[in-house]
Scaffold this motif. Structure first.
Motif, PDB file in Angstrom:
ATOM      1  N   THR A 188       7.719  -3.021  -6.834  1.00 26.35           N
ATOM      2  CA  THR A 188       6.522  -2.180  -6.864  1.00 26.35           C
ATOM      3  C   THR A 188       6.323  -1.586  -8.247  1.00 26.35           C
ATOM      4  OG1 THR A 188       6.840  -1.615  -4.530  1.00 26.35           O
ATOM      5  CG2 THR A 188       5.364  -0.203  -5.813  1.00 26.35           C
ATOM      6  N   ALA A 189       5.151  -1.826  -8.834  1.00 27.32           N
ATOM      7  CA  ALA A 189       4.803  -1.189 -10.107  1.00 27.32           C
ATOM      8  C   ALA A 189       4.074   0.117  -9.835  1.00 27.32           C
ATOM      9  CB  ALA A 189       3.935  -2.114 -10.947  1.00 27.32           C
ATOM     10  N   TRP A 190       3.062   0.076  -8.981  1.00 24.48           N
ATOM     11  CA  TRP A 190       2.371   1.275  -8.529  1.00 24.48           C
ATOM     12  C   TRP A 190       1.658   0.949  -7.235  1.00 24.48           C
ATOM     13  CZ3 TRP A 190       0.486  -1.603 -12.669  1.00 24.48           C
ATOM     14  CH2 TRP A 190      -0.825  -2.076 -12.585  1.00 24.48           C
ATOM     15  N   ARG A 191       1.099   1.967  -6.609  1.00 21.62           N
ATOM     16  CA  ARG A 191       0.356   1.795  -5.369  1.00 21.62           C
ATOM     17  C   ARG A 191      -1.049   2.344  -5.547  1.00 21.62           C
ATOM     18  NH1 ARG A 191       3.076   0.598  -0.803  1.00 21.62           N
ATOM     19  NH2 ARG A 191       5.350   0.523  -0.924  1.00 21.62           N
ATOM     20  N   LEU A 192      -1.956   1.811  -4.749  1.00 22.25           N
ATOM     21  CA  LEU A 192      -3.317   2.347  -4.759  1.00 22.25           C
ATOM     22  C   LEU A 192      -3.882   2.308  -3.346  1.00 22.25           C
ATOM     23  CD1 LEU A 192      -5.448  -0.276  -4.508  1.00 22.25           C
ATOM     24  CD2 LEU A 192      -4.722  -0.591  -6.875  1.00 22.25           C
ATOM     25  N   ARG A 193      -4.871   3.153  -3.142  1.00 26.62           N
ATOM     26  CA  ARG A 193      -5.533   3.221  -1.833  1.00 26.62           C
ATOM     27  C   ARG A 193      -7.016   2.994  -2.009  1.00 26.62           C
ATOM     28  NH1 ARG A 193      -8.358   6.757   1.036  1.00 26.62           N
ATOM     29  NH2 ARG A 193      -8.041   8.437  -0.482  1.00 26.62           N
ATOM     30  N   LYS A 194      -7.561   2.141  -1.144  1.00 25.69           N
ATOM     31  CA  LYS A 194      -8.997   1.872  -1.114  1.00 25.69           C
ATOM     32  C   LYS A 194      -9.439   2.029   0.329  1.00 25.69           C
ATOM     33  CE  LYS A 194     -12.816   0.275  -3.122  1.00 25.69           C
ATOM     34  NZ  LYS A 194     -13.452   0.867  -4.320  1.00 25.69           N
ATOM     35  N   GLY A 195     -10.086   3.153   0.635  1.00 27.15           N
ATOM     36  CA  GLY A 195     -10.400   3.428   2.031  1.00 27.15           C
ATOM     37  C   GLY A 195      -9.111   3.635   2.795  1.00 27.15           C
ATOM     38  N   THR A 196      -8.950   2.911   3.894  1.00 28.20           N
ATOM     39  CA  THR A 196      -7.730   3.013   4.683  1.00 28.20           C
ATOM     40  C   THR A 196      -6.669   2.003   4.249  1.00 28.20           C
ATOM     41  OG1 THR A 196      -8.635   1.497   6.352  1.00 28.20           O
ATOM     42  CG2 THR A 196      -8.991   3.855   6.696  1.00 28.20           C
ATOM     43  N   ALA A 197      -7.018   1.130   3.314  1.00 26.44           N
ATOM     44  CA  ALA A 197      -6.076   0.098   2.865  1.00 26.44           C
ATOM     45  C   ALA A 197      -5.233   0.633   1.717  1.00 26.44           C
ATOM     46  CB  ALA A 197      -6.839  -1.150   2.419  1.00 26.44           C
ATOM     47  N   GLU A 198      -3.917   0.587   1.889  1.00 23.76           N
ATOM     48  CA  GLU A 198      -2.999   0.967   0.817  1.00 23.76           C
ATOM     49  C   GLU A 198      -2.237  -0.270   0.385  1.00 23.76           C
ATOM     50  OE1 GLU A 198       0.850   3.849   0.122  1.00 23.76           O
ATOM     51  OE2 GLU A 198      -0.872   4.670   1.208  1.00 23.76           O
ATOM     52  N   VAL A 199      -2.264  -0.557  -0.899  1.00 29.12           N
ATOM     53  CA  VAL A 199      -1.689  -1.794  -1.417  1.00 29.12           C
ATOM     54  C   VAL A 199      -0.720  -1.456  -2.543  1.00 29.12           C
ATOM     55  CG1 VAL A 199      -2.199  -4.030  -2.469  1.00 29.12           C
ATOM     56  CG2 VAL A 199      -3.828  -3.010  -0.878  1.00 29.12           C
ATOM     57  N   ARG A 200       0.388  -2.174  -2.589  1.00 31.02           N
ATOM     58  CA  ARG A 200       1.293  -2.022  -3.729  1.00 31.02           C
ATOM     59  C   ARG A 200       0.999  -3.129  -4.732  1.00 31.02           C
ATOM     60  NH1 ARG A 200       6.868  -4.557  -3.327  1.00 31.02           N
ATOM     61  NH2 ARG A 200       6.642  -6.262  -1.843  1.00 31.02           N
ATOM     62  N   ILE A 201       1.052  -2.780  -5.977  1.00 32.43           N
ATOM     63  CA  ILE A 201       0.824  -3.721  -7.069  1.00 32.43           C
ATOM     64  C   ILE A 201       2.186  -4.149  -7.601  1.00 32.43           C
ATOM     65  CG2 ILE A 201      -0.279  -4.095  -9.285  1.00 32.43           C
ATOM     66  CD1 ILE A 201      -2.218  -3.561  -6.972  1.00 32.43           C
ATOM     67  N   LEU A 202       2.392  -5.461  -7.713  1.00 34.17           N
ATOM     68  CA  LEU A 202       3.689  -5.981  -8.124  1.00 34.17           C
ATOM     69  C   LEU A 202       3.899  -5.829  -9.627  1.00 34.17           C
ATOM     70  CD1 LEU A 202       3.867  -9.279  -6.022  1.00 34.17           C
ATOM     71  CD2 LEU A 202       4.657  -6.988  -5.414  1.00 34.17           C
ATOM     72  N   SER A 203       5.119  -5.505  -9.991  1.00 33.42           N
ATOM     73  CA  SER A 203       5.441  -5.370 -11.406  1.00 33.42           C
ATOM     74  C   SER A 203       5.581  -6.748 -12.039  1.00 33.42           C
ATOM     75  CB  SER A 203       6.751  -4.601 -11.584  1.00 33.42           C
ATOM     76  OG  SER A 203       7.147  -4.604 -12.940  1.00 33.42           O
ATOM     77  N   PRO A 204       4.979  -6.941 -13.217  1.00 31.25           N
ATOM     78  CA  PRO A 204       5.115  -8.231 -13.896  1.00 31.25           C
ATOM     79  C   PRO A 204       6.344  -8.311 -14.797  1.00 31.25           C
ATOM     80  CG  PRO A 204       3.532  -6.881 -15.055  1.00 31.25           C
ATOM     81  CD  PRO A 204       3.998  -6.071 -13.870  1.00 31.25           C
ATOM     82  N   VAL A 205       7.030  -7.184 -14.993  1.00 31.51           N
ATOM     83  CA  VAL A 205       8.151  -7.158 -15.932  1.00 31.51           C
ATOM     84  C   VAL A 205       9.296  -6.312 -15.387  1.00 31.51           C
ATOM     85  CG1 VAL A 205       6.715  -7.494 -17.996  1.00 31.51           C
ATOM     86  CG2 VAL A 205       7.174  -5.169 -17.166  1.00 31.51           C
ATOM     87  N   ASP A 206      10.490  -6.547 -15.953  1.00 34.49           N
ATOM     88  CA  ASP A 206      11.623  -5.644 -15.776  1.00 34.49           C
ATOM     89  C   ASP A 206      11.587  -4.637 -16.915  1.00 34.49           C
ATOM     90  OD1 ASP A 206      12.745  -7.116 -13.604  1.00 34.49           O
ATOM     91  OD2 ASP A 206      13.674  -8.505 -15.017  1.00 34.49           O
ATOM     92  N   GLY A 207      11.807  -3.365 -16.624  1.00 33.34           N
ATOM     93  CA  GLY A 207      11.837  -2.411 -17.717  1.00 33.34           C
ATOM     94  C   GLY A 207      11.654  -0.976 -17.262  1.00 33.34           C
ATOM     95  N   GLU A 208      11.533  -0.096 -18.235  1.00 34.32           N
ATOM     96  CA  GLU A 208      11.413   1.348 -17.991  1.00 34.32           C
ATOM     97  C   GLU A 208      10.016   1.838 -18.354  1.00 34.32           C
ATOM     98  OE1 GLU A 208      13.156   5.550 -19.802  1.00 34.32           O
ATOM     99  OE2 GLU A 208      14.403   3.740 -19.885  1.00 34.32           O
ATOM    100  N   VAL A 209       9.417   2.572 -17.439  1.00 34.42           N
ATOM    101  CA  VAL A 209       8.097   3.153 -17.686  1.00 34.42           C
ATOM    102  C   VAL A 209       8.219   4.210 -18.783  1.00 34.42           C
ATOM    103  CG1 VAL A 209       6.186   4.476 -16.697  1.00 34.42           C
ATOM    104  CG2 VAL A 209       7.354   2.740 -15.316  1.00 34.42           C
ATOM    105  N   THR A 210       7.381   4.107 -19.808  1.00 35.91           N
ATOM    106  CA  THR A 210       7.402   5.089 -20.891  1.00 35.91           C
ATOM    107  C   THR A 210       6.162   5.969 -20.907  1.00 35.91           C
ATOM    108  OG1 THR A 210       6.379   3.555 -22.472  1.00 35.91           O
ATOM    109  CG2 THR A 210       8.787   3.549 -22.332  1.00 35.91           C
ATOM    110  N   GLU A 211       5.090   5.512 -20.275  1.00 37.06           N
ATOM    111  CA  GLU A 211       3.834   6.261 -20.327  1.00 37.06           C
ATOM    112  C   GLU A 211       2.915   5.824 -19.197  1.00 37.06           C
ATOM    113  OE1 GLU A 211       0.313   7.177 -23.650  1.00 37.06           O
ATOM    114  OE2 GLU A 211       2.000   5.852 -24.133  1.00 37.06           O
ATOM    115  N   GLN A 212       2.156   6.788 -18.676  1.00 42.61           N
ATOM    116  CA  GLN A 212       1.152   6.494 -17.661  1.00 42.61           C
ATOM    117  C   GLN A 212      -0.222   6.406 -18.307  1.00 42.61           C
ATOM    118  OE1 GLN A 212       1.545   9.812 -14.957  1.00 42.61           O
ATOM    119  NE2 GLN A 212       3.026   8.742 -13.665  1.00 42.61           N
ATOM    120  N   GLY A 213      -1.043   5.509 -17.783  1.00 39.47           N
ATOM    121  CA  GLY A 213      -2.415   5.387 -18.246  1.00 39.47           C
ATOM    122  C   GLY A 213      -3.365   5.740 -17.126  1.00 39.47           C
ATOM    123  N   GLY A 214      -4.401   4.936 -16.956  1.00 41.09           N
ATOM    124  CA  GLY A 214      -5.359   5.177 -15.897  1.00 41.09           C
ATOM    125  C   GLY A 214      -6.663   4.466 -16.193  1.00 41.09           C
TER     126      GLY A 214
END
Length: 280
Positions: free
Chosen positions: A173-199
């Motif tokens: 899991t890289a992050w999760r998001l919700r659209k209406g009642t649907a909650e989906v996890r987004i798969l991480s494309p890499v191995d590593g450590e999160v250094t900063e959040q965007g948006g």
């Protein structure tokens, strides 16, 4: 039967009972502690994520598991058996070497290919779960949703990002998001450590420092692989939309409308988003 019970007597039968009772209790407590310890260790090492992805990948239909070498026409038919992780695939190494990873982002706009309305900058690599990876000059990588997923999802109602310092694993899991009642996890494309959040306002979601000395991108799509993959994904999406009542069809030329998820009935939104983003 217990010492704190009124009229208890230290008799052989009572002693045997107490011995068995506390032996069973000690065994249960030991098993519980062992389970908790292993669970914590698994979470730390990403094992739990790997197990979950293995189960999710197994549940995907074969039409969603086409090998990248089938997409490019190098073989007539080949189904991936490695969870889209070419780093662990012996067969991948027998094909001609993939192009080198793109150079870190330079100043100015990178060359961009337009594939049926989907913009795919040439300095990005693409994960089969519809995230992109863009190498940066400082050794980190920028991660975000690709144009296909962005148009499919539109603006999410909520997004749940991992804090800096979190460890990501490929296909975890890289992050999760919700659209209406649907909650989906987004798969991480890499191995590593999160250094900063965007948006959304920044156009990217996470900055990640890859594990190891440099980014291992052998499992990520690039260059001539992108167009046949996008075309196959459009076929998958069209098939999902036609499978049940949605009242939606893709626009002329095949590209989905903006914010397609909002037009999908709530009853099928979770199913369609989940399958397209590899979370069946």
């Amino acid at each position: 039967m217990f010492p704190w019970v009124y009229d208890f007597r230290w008799e052989p039968t009572h002693l045997i009972f107490l011995s068995l009772f506390f032996a069973v209790l000690l065994t249960l407590v030991s098993l519980l502690m062992l389970t908790v310890t292993r669970t914590v260790r698994a979470l730390r090492q990403g094992t739990a994520e790997a197990i979950r992805w293995a189960e999710d990948f197994h549940d995907l239909p074969d039409s969603s598991k086409a090998c990248r070498h089938e997409l490019t026409g190098e073989v007539a038919r080949r189904t991936c058996a490695r969870g889209f992780d070419c780093r662990a695939c012996e067969g991948h190494a027998t094909f001609p070497s993939a192009p080198a990873a793109p150079s870190p982002a330079a100043v100015g706009d990178p060359p961009t290919a337009d594939i049926l309305g989907f913009h795919t900058p040439a300095d990005r690599l693409y994960h089969r779960g519809h995230t992109y990876v863009q190498p940066e000059a400082d050794g980190t990588v920028t991660v975000g949703l690709d144009a296909f997923a962005s148009r499919l999802i539109g603006r999410p109602d909520e997004i749940f990002l991992p804090p800096p310092g979190s460890q990501l694993t490929v296909n975890g899991t890289a992050w999760r998001l919700r659209k209406g009642t649907a909650e989906v996890r987004i798969l991480s494309p890499v191995d590593g450590e999160v250094t900063e959040q965007g948006g959304d306002p920044l156009g990217w979601v996470l900055r990640v420092r890859p594990a190891g000395e440099s980014l291992d991108s052998r499992h990520l799509l690039r260059d001539g692989e992108i167009r046949p993959w996008v075309l196959r994904e459009l076929e998958r999406l069209e098939g999902l939309l036609s499978r049940g009542p949605t009242g939606i069809s893709l626009a002329d030329g095949g590209a989905p409308i903006e914010d397609l998820a909002s037009a999908i009935p709530e009853a099928r939104r979770d199913e369609i988003l989940g399958e397209m983003l590899l979370e069946p």
